[in-house]
Design an enzyme around this catalytic site. Sequence first.
Site, PDB file in Angstrom:
ATOM      1  N   ASP A 242      -2.619  23.941 -77.516  1.00 47.83           N
ATOM      2  CA  ASP A 242      -1.176  24.122 -77.554  1.00 47.83           C
ATOM      3  C   ASP A 242      -0.718  24.536 -78.959  1.00 47.83           C
ATOM      4  O   ASP A 242      -1.027  23.860 -79.948  1.00 47.83           O
ATOM      5  CB  ASP A 242      -0.487  22.805 -77.137  1.00 47.83           C
ATOM      6  CG  ASP A 242       1.010  22.961 -77.007  1.00 47.83           C
ATOM      7  OD1 ASP A 242       1.479  23.295 -75.917  1.00 47.83           O
ATOM      8  OD2 ASP A 242       1.718  22.751 -78.022  1.00 47.83           O
ATOM      9  N   ILE A 243       0.033  25.637 -79.043  1.00 50.68           N
ATOM     10  CA  ILE A 243       0.471  26.157 -80.345  1.00 50.68           C
ATOM     11  C   ILE A 243       1.378  25.166 -81.061  1.00 50.68           C
ATOM     12  O   ILE A 243       1.306  25.000 -82.285  1.00 50.68           O
ATOM     13  CB  ILE A 243       1.202  27.507 -80.160  1.00 50.68           C
ATOM     14  CG1 ILE A 243       0.259  28.548 -79.531  1.00 50.68           C
ATOM     15  CG2 ILE A 243       1.731  28.011 -81.501  1.00 50.68           C
ATOM     16  CD1 ILE A 243      -0.974  28.841 -80.366  1.00 50.68           C
TER      17      ILE A 243
END
Length: 291
Positions: A242-243
């Site tokens: 997840d960024i």
Amino acid sequence: MDTTVQLEGPYNFDQSLKRLAFDPLNSLDREKRTLKMPILIKGKPVVVTLRATGTTEKPTFHLTADANWDKDAILTRVYEIMHFDVPLKRMTGHYENTDLYPLMKQSEGVPFITDFQLYGCLMKTIIHQQLNMAFATTLTERFVKTYGTQKEGAWFYPDPETVSGLDVQQLRELQFSGRKAEYVIQTSEKIAAGHLDLDGLRPESEERIVEKLTALRGIGRWTSENFMMFGLGRMDLFPAQDIGVQNALKQFYHLDQKPSLDWMEKKSADWKPYRSYVTLYLWNSLENGIV
């Protein structure tokens, strides 16, 4: 149904409302501290209105719903979604002697509220894949308001039978990519045909759930992990891909660049068994400027 629930504090409902307000499909009032929860009981839509009447340290809630529904079934589902039975103070204390403690203490009492509908969670997660948050939210809103239903001011996602009957062009008109439209429709077809039972995944191991979901076209590990967190309410998931998580870790640890997946996997191994909450609090740190 008309009942009051009292919890052990802390439980920071106001911070949760702030996060939930980002999604225009959620029906809430931050000033009145109310939330309408569109849930399914035995496959039937029920709207539960939840109003906070206490404080973060002494949380109490007033719940109302149509009197014709089974109170115990509704309360069971509300407790699952709202994490009413998670010992949040004890969870924060678990990290007292770790370098994560400032992060966990800053968000102490903030619950991990899951999505209201399991199928809706999977659809939303597929839609959000590889899109920026603003457009993903807009696309999801269009999808639900075009094919879903509204009851008592709360939005229900369309059922898998409805979505499986759509064609790609219908979703393309909402600005879905052709491929994403195929993923949404084909996954719905599997569910409608009984080849994928989302409720039946609840007792399965995390790796088994990932195996079943990633066998479907267009679903990878990121989608599977987010579904397990926001759909099934799993407490110990850490979506390293997840960024937002990567950016939050870069900020929290004052790194020169985003951490590698290998670094995150090794680091997060010490954060069990509440890594879903670590993830939530990392996201909160980006939104609230916690360093």
